[in-house]
Design a protein around this motif. Sequence first.
Motif: not given
Lengths: 413, 413
Positions: B35, B38-39, B41-43, B113, B116-117, B120-122
């Motif tokens: 994976l 994929k990570f 690629k997802a920035q 959650l 992970f959030a 992804v979005i700080d």
Amino acid sequence: MSSPVIDRFDLFTIVFNIIISIIGGIVVNRLIPMLKEKFIKAQLWGYDLNKRNSKEIKVAESQGVIVAGIFLVLMFIMIAIVFSEHLHPESDFPNHKFVEYLAALLSICCMVLLGFADDVIDIRWNVKLWLPMIASLPLLLVYFANYHSTTIILPKPVRPYFGQQWNLGILYYVYMSMVAIFCTHAINILAGVNGLEVGQSVIIAGSVLIFNLIELQGICAEEHLFSLYFMIPLIACSIPLLIRNWCPAEVFVGDTYCYFAGMTFAVIGILGHFSKTMLLFFIPQIINFLLSVPQLFKFIPCPRHRLPKLDPALNKLNPSDVEFKKKDLKPLGWLMLRFFSLTKFIRYREYQNNDNETMINTTNFTIINSVLCWFGPLHEEKLSRILMLIQLVFGSLLTFFVRYYLVRFFYDS
Amino acid sequence: MSSPVIDRFDLFTIVFNIIISIIGGIVVNRLIPMLKEKFIKAQLWGYDLNKRNSKEIKVAESQGVIVAGIFLVLMFIMIAIVFSEHLHPESDFPNHKFVEYLAALLSICCMVLLGFADDVIDIRWNVKLWLPMIASLPLLLVYFANYHSTTIILPKPVRPYFGQQWNLGILYYVYMSMVAIFCTHAINILAGVNGLEVGQSVIIAGSVLIFNLIELQGICAEEHLFSLYFMIPLIACSIPLLIRNWCPAEVFVGDTYCYFAGMTFAVIGILGHFSKTMLLFFIPQIINFLLSVPQLFKFIPCPRHRLPKLDPALNKLNPSDVEFKKKDLKPLGWLMLRFFSLTKFIRYREYQNNDNETMINTTNFTIINSVLCWFGPLHEEKLSRILMLIQLVFGSLLTFFVRYYLVRFFYDS
């Protein structure tokens, strides 16, 4: 109506729930514009393909995670309030009720995580298909612990042949797992038009809410109260997203929202003991799923996307289609094509290509394309309105008709 | 030892747990290399700043979400197995035990959650700080429902003055909330060197495991069994990540892993009733937190990053530092600077700048920088090894010494 089945404390919790749900909705409404740039920066964005200037604007994706996050916070607070009456040492803490809340939130939280992970890194479809089943395991255990009744009452017309009732045993648990898998994915399959995912969820949630309010007078008041506590914040937090996702969409909802709303309905149906009524609310989704089967299981070729396609001159949407050689079609595929064509869900035509082979061109097998077959090219917002109407009529109104009128012909009251 | 406190079914579940944990570990080990592209690629990637060629290689971030995901799947299966002995209608389903598993997993899942959030979005730090408290609400309710004892026994030396025991009441719940907040963030603060986050977590989890195995003979066997069920999969799923995150790191673990592991320890400490022992395992993290206080609360200026800095010529790490005018330092800040300098945790010097102002240059206030002050410039792997040793000695060995030797001087056995 003579003896009140919900007491003053229940009324207090409902009012409290409404108040914090409204606050939650306001917070969601403020967070979406605040955070959408962050989502775009994190590569969580997409183009709105049904617009003329589609490739010019990046639209923030996965905004469902904001709704789900606030929903979870509200529910954590709700749990504390609901059980606060038992917070003195002499009270017998109602663990059997408490497990229902915890199992429900656990399954929902897992699906939010799955949905968000899927939005971010694209999870393989077979993993996505089965994870809801594993996430529903605690629900099944709770069901077993609290009820372990797996008997269904048969409708009156068939009783002479099959008896009064059937004990489904383990099959009932298999059924509940399937409900969890189906609901989680159902909303995600009927998607792709601005406002559709949240719109259908809000209509379903609203219908469940009305159903709960009606049944709150009955003997199963506690289960419907349980459902209410989840539906009110779900609706309140979804409405701001619906407004911003409505055509023309300012933001997208992502798989996160679809899984979140879907699993919430599954959980409520199972633990509220109205999974069959819940499935009735999902009639449009069930029809859409059955209609999708030929393409999902490759009896008919399935393109990468089955969204309607834009006619830029008219700014209206046409059904999208797929083309293939007639000789590549297996008998079962041919049968499905004919069946859905006769029932008007799809439109297909045959023609000869340059190599003199017979080709088939058919609209894709989704309700969205069916609507465009029935009504002709539509502006996206009009399409979305019609789909909402279908949800309202064939999901909600039909369910209430079946549940409160037709039922008397099949079951004793 | 005369009467067995764990029965044959418990032994079966432990063996089953070990088997599925090993399978889970193997799956994690295969998923990470599958994976990681994929990570990226997802920035979800970062540069490994402590390497000479740091800006050349993108390293996949947030791999902790894979560990957490598999861990959750394993725990869902474990719950079904643990309670399978009660899956016949005559059995009295132990809801009081069941709520513990559900509340634990719910809190953990929420933190995964959140983590992970955050990757992804700080998410803003004040939101991150308080969300673990809300996520711990169900735990507190479970604690109330199952034990509602908030009395602590005082150590023997202070009893003549303060009495035999104190009932902390609501303060005990505040304390447990603080444990949840502290543990969730503790690992995330002591981070930034390859292998450090997972390494310390594996050492803590291993220590908890040993502690549980010792206590499994005692009267609280059930609680330690509960803890075992969580620790075995945590260790098994973390080891493959540790190997790939060890210097030179192939992948990074992300906030996801730190929050996940931290909340798992908090949950186990609270529901296993050994939160004080758990905190002892966190001594290095507590010292690191106390050491960080002057900078976290802005008594001393805090740069954006406090990671050590690379000396490319030697390929070794030096402590990072911060500079400021002496006159900007408040008395309390000066006191803290002096205290940690005297205790050798930091090193500072004064000098005159071109404007003839007195400047202070101090190493940043983290254990990682302290180690570099004590041992001089170190290669990253060596630094990581020393930090592991500190965790082992001052976290684990010291705890066992306190718990099994020193304790007799303070409490009756």
